[in-house]
Motif scaffolding. Structure first.
Motif, PDB file in Angstrom:
ATOM      1  N   VAL A 229    -105.241  49.456   2.282  1.00  0.00           N
ATOM      2  CA  VAL A 229    -105.555  48.106   1.797  1.00  0.00           C
ATOM      3  C   VAL A 229    -106.663  48.197   0.742  1.00  0.00           C
ATOM      4  CG1 VAL A 229    -106.249  45.781   2.459  1.00  0.00           C
ATOM      5  CG2 VAL A 229    -104.912  47.174   4.039  1.00  0.00           C
ATOM      6  N   ARG A 230    -106.408  47.624  -0.432  1.00  0.00           N
ATOM      7  CA  ARG A 230    -107.376  47.652  -1.534  1.00  0.00           C
ATOM      8  C   ARG A 230    -107.618  46.245  -2.051  1.00  0.00           C
ATOM      9  NH1 ARG A 230    -107.370  48.067  -7.106  1.00  0.00           N
ATOM     10  NH2 ARG A 230    -105.093  47.954  -7.128  1.00  0.00           N
ATOM     11  N   ARG A 231    -108.889  45.860  -2.153  1.00  0.00           N
ATOM     12  CA  ARG A 231    -109.223  44.513  -2.618  1.00  0.00           C
ATOM     13  C   ARG A 231    -109.051  44.422  -4.130  1.00  0.00           C
ATOM     14  NH1 ARG A 231    -114.933  42.125  -1.038  1.00  0.00           N
ATOM     15  NH2 ARG A 231    -115.669  43.574  -2.640  1.00  0.00           N
ATOM     16  N   VAL A 232    -108.286  43.410  -4.567  1.00  0.00           N
ATOM     17  CA  VAL A 232    -108.054  43.172  -5.983  1.00  0.00           C
ATOM     18  C   VAL A 232    -109.076  42.186  -6.537  1.00  0.00           C
ATOM     19  CG1 VAL A 232    -106.388  42.386  -7.703  1.00  0.00           C
ATOM     20  CG2 VAL A 232    -105.609  43.666  -5.711  1.00  0.00           C
ATOM     21  N   SER A 233    -109.288  41.099  -5.807  1.00  0.00           N
ATOM     22  CA  SER A 233    -110.265  40.096  -6.241  1.00  0.00           C
ATOM     23  C   SER A 233    -110.835  39.412  -5.015  1.00  0.00           C
ATOM     24  CB  SER A 233    -109.605  39.055  -7.171  1.00  0.00           C
ATOM     25  OG  SER A 233    -108.566  38.359  -6.495  1.00  0.00           O
ATOM     26  N   GLU A 234    -112.059  38.923  -5.144  1.00  0.00           N
ATOM     27  CA  GLU A 234    -112.720  38.238  -4.046  1.00  0.00           C
ATOM     28  C   GLU A 234    -112.265  36.793  -3.979  1.00  0.00           C
ATOM     29  OE1 GLU A 234    -116.879  38.627  -3.867  1.00  0.00           O
ATOM     30  OE2 GLU A 234    -116.906  40.748  -4.434  1.00  0.00           O
TER      31      GLU A 234
ATOM     32  N   ARG B  98     -99.069  41.892  -3.314  1.00  0.00           N
ATOM     33  CA  ARG B  98    -100.372  41.224  -3.378  1.00  0.00           C
ATOM     34  C   ARG B  98    -100.323  40.014  -2.466  1.00  0.00           C
ATOM     35  NH1 ARG B  98    -103.513  41.181  -9.189  1.00  0.00           N
ATOM     36  NH2 ARG B  98    -103.506  43.440  -9.526  1.00  0.00           N
ATOM     37  N   ALA B  99    -101.342  39.869  -1.652  1.00  0.00           N
ATOM     38  CA  ALA B  99    -101.391  38.737  -0.722  1.00  0.00           C
ATOM     39  C   ALA B  99    -102.843  38.441  -0.390  1.00  0.00           C
ATOM     40  CB  ALA B  99    -100.584  39.043   0.542  1.00  0.00           C
ATOM     41  N   MET B 100    -103.038  37.325   0.332  1.00  0.00           N
ATOM     42  CA  MET B 100    -104.375  36.877   0.690  1.00  0.00           C
ATOM     43  C   MET B 100    -104.707  37.288   2.121  1.00  0.00           C
ATOM     44  SD  MET B 100    -105.618  35.404  -1.945  1.00  0.00           S
ATOM     45  CE  MET B 100    -105.100  34.614  -3.478  1.00  0.00           C
ATOM     46  N   VAL B 101    -105.965  37.607   2.355  1.00  0.00           N
ATOM     47  CA  VAL B 101    -106.452  37.885   3.703  1.00  0.00           C
ATOM     48  C   VAL B 101    -106.593  36.560   4.439  1.00  0.00           C
ATOM     49  CG1 VAL B 101    -108.342  38.810   5.077  1.00  0.00           C
ATOM     50  CG2 VAL B 101    -107.661  39.952   2.959  1.00  0.00           C
ATOM     51  N   GLU B 102    -105.883  36.453   5.565  1.00  0.00           N
ATOM     52  CA  GLU B 102    -105.935  35.197   6.325  1.00  0.00           C
ATOM     53  C   GLU B 102    -107.159  35.136   7.223  1.00  0.00           C
ATOM     54  OE1 GLU B 102    -103.299  34.090   9.866  1.00  0.00           O
ATOM     55  OE2 GLU B 102    -102.393  32.988   8.207  1.00  0.00           O
ATOM     56  N   CYS B 103    -107.466  36.245   7.908  1.00  0.00           N
ATOM     57  CA  CYS B 103    -108.641  36.254   8.775  1.00  0.00           C
ATOM     58  C   CYS B 103    -109.012  37.701   9.066  1.00  0.00           C
ATOM     59  CB  CYS B 103    -108.410  35.482  10.083  1.00  0.00           C
ATOM     60  SG  CYS B 103    -107.109  36.196  11.118  1.00  0.00           S
ATOM     61  N   VAL B 104    -110.295  37.911   9.431  1.00  0.00           N
ATOM     62  CA  VAL B 104    -110.805  39.218   9.823  1.00  0.00           C
ATOM     63  C   VAL B 104    -111.558  39.037  11.125  1.00  0.00           C
ATOM     64  CG1 VAL B 104    -112.260  41.163   9.194  1.00  0.00           C
ATOM     65  CG2 VAL B 104    -111.007  39.946   7.422  1.00  0.00           C
TER      66      VAL B 104
ATOM     67  N   ASP C 122    -109.711  36.800   0.293  1.00  0.00           N
ATOM     68  CA  ASP C 122    -109.669  37.905  -0.661  1.00  0.00           C
ATOM     69  C   ASP C 122    -108.217  38.277  -0.970  1.00  0.00           C
ATOM     70  OD1 ASP C 122    -112.364  37.935  -0.641  1.00  0.00           O
ATOM     71  OD2 ASP C 122    -112.584  39.779   0.520  1.00  0.00           O
ATOM     72  N   GLU C 123    -107.953  38.632  -2.220  1.00  0.00           N
ATOM     73  CA  GLU C 123    -106.621  39.093  -2.620  1.00  0.00           C
ATOM     74  C   GLU C 123    -106.587  40.617  -2.545  1.00  0.00           C
ATOM     75  OE1 GLU C 123    -103.356  38.366  -6.207  1.00  0.00           O
ATOM     76  OE2 GLU C 123    -105.490  38.087  -6.584  1.00  0.00           O
ATOM     77  N   VAL C 124    -105.546  41.170  -1.898  1.00  0.00           N
ATOM     78  CA  VAL C 124    -105.481  42.603  -1.644  1.00  0.00           C
ATOM     79  C   VAL C 124    -104.111  43.151  -2.014  1.00  0.00           C
ATOM     80  CG1 VAL C 124    -107.212  42.604   0.186  1.00  0.00           C
ATOM     81  CG2 VAL C 124    -104.835  42.138   0.763  1.00  0.00           C
TER      82      VAL C 124
END
Length: 750
Positions: free
Chosen positions: A687-692, A627-633, A667-669
């Motif tokens: 990649v699956r989103r766990v929480s926004e 589980r980790a955070m999205v840094e940028c898109v 987002d946590e994925v």
């Protein structure tokens, strides 16, 4: 009551407005101007003052509504109301203005006739970006230069204008920079591995598109599909973006005439195109259309008849007109019967052969009509007497041809007579190569011309048990031209070259069960030979515990870290209280996702199993807990804050995001990590989103709005007020109170 201008002089008034003393100058804007008097809107406070034209110091003819003026405040002796005296026009300070680039957010509504909607002062809005903040400004039809209508999405440039009365900021002198790109249509003309090309319907031209720009089911996309798209410039080249499917038949390139015409072939299509031939329509037809002779081009796809066209042939055709460039060509070309009546030609049916005589009027027959071979319906049983030597796939082309000429030999009996027949690798069925002594079944193929026989449709029935021992293993690594096999004991890996693979190499995947033979090469290095994919076997053991355990990877597989000597990975059980538990090894078979790259230090969940051959306890059904955070898109890819090797960021493509969600920063994925064998770099998949993540905080008010709030006067006259005096400029254009100074009065806050 009449107004006496004489009372406005210094010896006529008795008091000053707001209790101010003489000499205090204010600024304002001429709001109304009549023959002998007018009104001024104060800039520093919300007030409207009367003034008489005799108090203006200058040419009254030059004073206009909207001019900035400077004045003193006095009061009428009779009424006691404040008035403006000693007016002086302020020359506006001309500062170089910079045009601002922006985009139309909301266009001014119009009717079907192109006129603005019948509303009072219809307005639109534009936006621009400054220091990461987006600001919105209104505009009217009068603010657009050139009397053109702007649409939402148009790129524009403009100046900012501040209303002197209200302080509202709007856009003026708006110029169109670039119209919004309209949607184009076309037909997919080519598809490659990761990109394709579209033939445009507006111009005779093809345009590139990447599969990431296709909005739909990529598996269903194929050449000939009608699509619509938007054109954008990238690196100086036009590319198609936002590609979407259209109903079949939407895009039409040409109009074909209903009437048929007759003509004569004057130039045929060359059998072998020359190097300098760039004309896609090299053929020519001469015909009389209307009252004029006309020569029309045609190409290979325009011939309706299967008969080869020659010069002088009498044909009939339709005329096709391209909608894009109005080019006319002949199509649906069919040869007329009177052509053969005139030439007295005869037809023959045969296969092409290398003779001096050459064939004309070639007609393609259904596949299988002509055959040089006959194959027996009877199936024979035999034993491989000599096996075919498998050549090296990376050898030179000349050596490969020599290997292909080698034959194997099968011994069999027919009516009590012992016979032998040759066979080739291409005639084998199934995945494995037959070895010497193997029992096989086959048919016999005979060449009509020479009577030579060979075995075809060969199928292995029984392996010779006297051959070298065949071992089982599991595919652990796949590189460009070689791989590694995990042994049945899961304790080491065996090298194998793809040239030793028997069967379809493209179907081989990680974790597949294979059968192989050990051999020694140079330096006594052991490798696998005659690798054959077989039915899957239970590679993790019979006794699988039901308890799910949590642990940490303290050693990855050697495929992830080639620097280590041990093949197996190692997982340390995490006990309650943070104590270290026992260690359990794992291999490629024990991983739930065979393509996942478990890194050192990662947390995993697993079960225990017992290896059938050795009785050793191993980890199986290993699933990483990531589980980790999205840094940028960024557009079609992004990065996750997750350390893999030396990198602290993990790359992912938006196509790998589950459920088609659009990830945002924070987002946590959850995800899997895969290793690119060619580049050696890892990336995230599944990649699956766990929480926004937290929603973006509202931006603070712009400085211009804050300054405007400071200038608002409180309704209660007795309450403290903030009065801002205009900052004067000295002769050297410097700011400050070098000459004038503020006077403090009771009840006024500096």
């Amino acid at each position: 009551m009449s107004f006496d201008p004489g009372m406005l002089h210094n010896n006529g008034h008795t008091a000053y407005a707001n209790g101010t003393g003489p000499g205090i100058r204010e600024t304002g804007v001429v709001e109304k101007l009549l023959t002998s008097y007018g009104f001024i809107q104060c800039s520093e406070r919300q007030d409207r003052l009367f003034f008489h034209c005799s108090q203006y110091n200058g040419n009254l003819q030059e004073l206009k509504i909207g001019d900035d003026v400077e004045f003193e405040v006095s009061s009428d002796r009779r009424t006691g109301k404040p008035i403006a005296v000693k007016l002086l026009k302020i020359k506006p300070e001309v500062l170089p203005e910079e045009r601002i680039s922006g985009q139309v957010v909301s266009a001014i509504p119009v009717h079907g006739d192109g006129k603005s909607a019948p509303v009072q002062n219809p307005t639109g809005s534009v936006c621009y970006e400054r220091n990461g903040e987006v600001f919105y400004l209104t505009y009217t039809t009068d603010d657009v230069e050139g009397s053109i209508h702007l649409d939402t999405g148009d790129k524009v440039s403009f100046y900012m204008d501040t209303n002197k009365h209200t302080g509202a900021v709007s856009a003026r002198n708006i110029q169109l920079v670039k119209k919004k790109q309209m949607r184009c249509q076309g037909v997919v003309c080519a598809t490659k591995e990761a990109f394709g090309f579209i033939e445009r319907a507006d111009v005779v031209k093809e345009i590139f598109f990447h599969y990431s720009e296709f909005k739909g089911d990529l598996e269903a996309l194929q050449a000939g599909d009608d699509v619509e798209f938007t054109i954008k410039d990238r690196n100086g080249k036009e590319v198609a973006t936002d590609v979407r499917l259209l109903p079949q038949g939407t895009v039409i390139f040409e109009d074909i005439s209903i009437e048929q015409f007759e003509g004569t072939v004057v130039k045929v299509i060359p059998k072998v195109p020359t190097k300098n031939q760039n004309d896609p329509l090299p053929g020519r037809i001469s015909a009389r259309i209307g009252f004029a002779d006309k020569e029309l081009p045609f190409g290979e796809k325009d011939t309706k008849s299967k008969v080869t066209l020659l010069e002088g042939d009498h044909i009939q055709f339709n005329i096709s007109t391209d909608r894009r460039d109005k080019l006319e060509r002949a199509t649906n070309i069919d040869i007329l019967p009177d052509t053969f009546d005139f030439t007295k030609e005869t037809r023959e049916m045969d296969m092409l052969s290398a003779q001096r005589n050459h064939a004309v009027r070639i007609k393609k027959l259904p596949k299988g009509t002509v055959s040089f071979h006959t194959q027996s319906e009877q199936r024979f049983m035999g034993v491989v007497e000599k096996e075919v030597a498998v050549g090296n796939k990376n050898a030179s082309p000349t050596k490969n041809k020599e290997k292909e000429s080698e034959e194997g030999v099968i011994a069999y009996e027919d009516c009590g007579v012992k016979l032998t027949v040759a066979y080739h690798v291409k005639d084998l069925e199934g995945g494995g190569h037959p070895l010497a002594g193997d029992k096989v079944e086959f048919s016999i193929n005979e060449v009509k011309r020479s009577g030579q026989q060979s075995a075809v449709s060969i199928r292995v029935l029984n392996r010779n048990t006297s051959n070298a021992k065949r071992l089982h293993g599991f595919v652990a690594t796949l590189k460009d031209n070689f791989g590694f096999i995990e042994t049945a004991n899961h304790d080491q890996e065996i090298f194998f070259h793809y040239s030793e693979m028997c069967g379809d190499l493209d179907s081989l995947e990680l974790g597949d069960t294979v059968e192989y033979t050990l051999s020694k090469g140079k330096g006594n290095k052991v490798s696998a030979e005659k690798v054959t994919k077989v039915a899957a076997v239970n590679g993790i053991g019979e006794d699988v515990g039901g308890t799910v355990m949590v642990g940490k990877v303290i050693r990855p597989l050697r495929s992830v870290d080639p620097s280590q000597t041990e093949y197996q990975g190692l997982i340390e059980v995490a006990e309650e209280g943070g104590t270290k538990g026992p260690n359990y090894p794992f291999g490629i078979v024990g991983m739930a996702n065979k393509a996942d790259c478990l890194q050192k230090g990662e947390l995993v969940k697993f079960q225990l199993c017992t290896v059938v051959l050795t009785g050793q306890k191993m980890a199986c059904h290993v699933v990483p807990q990531r589980r980790a955070m999205v840094e940028c898109v960024k557009d079609q890819f992004g990065f996750i804050t997750y350390e893999v090797g030396e990198s602290k960021k993990l790359f992912f493509h938006v196509k790998e995001v589950q459920d088609g969600l659009e990830l945002q920063t924070g987002d946590e994925v959850e995800f899997s990590v895969v290793l690119n064998q060619r580049t050696g770099k890892c990336s995230a998949c599944n990649v699956r989103r766990v929480s926004e993540g937290p929603k973006p905080v509202a931006t603070p008010r712009p400085d211009r709005l804050v300054n405007r709030l400071k200038s608002i006067t409180l309704d209660d006259a007795s309450a403290p007020r903030l009065v801002i005096v205009r900052q004067p400029r000295g002769p050297d254009n410097s700011k400050g109170f070098s000459v004038e100074r503020k006077t403090r009065q009771p009840g006024v806050i500096d």
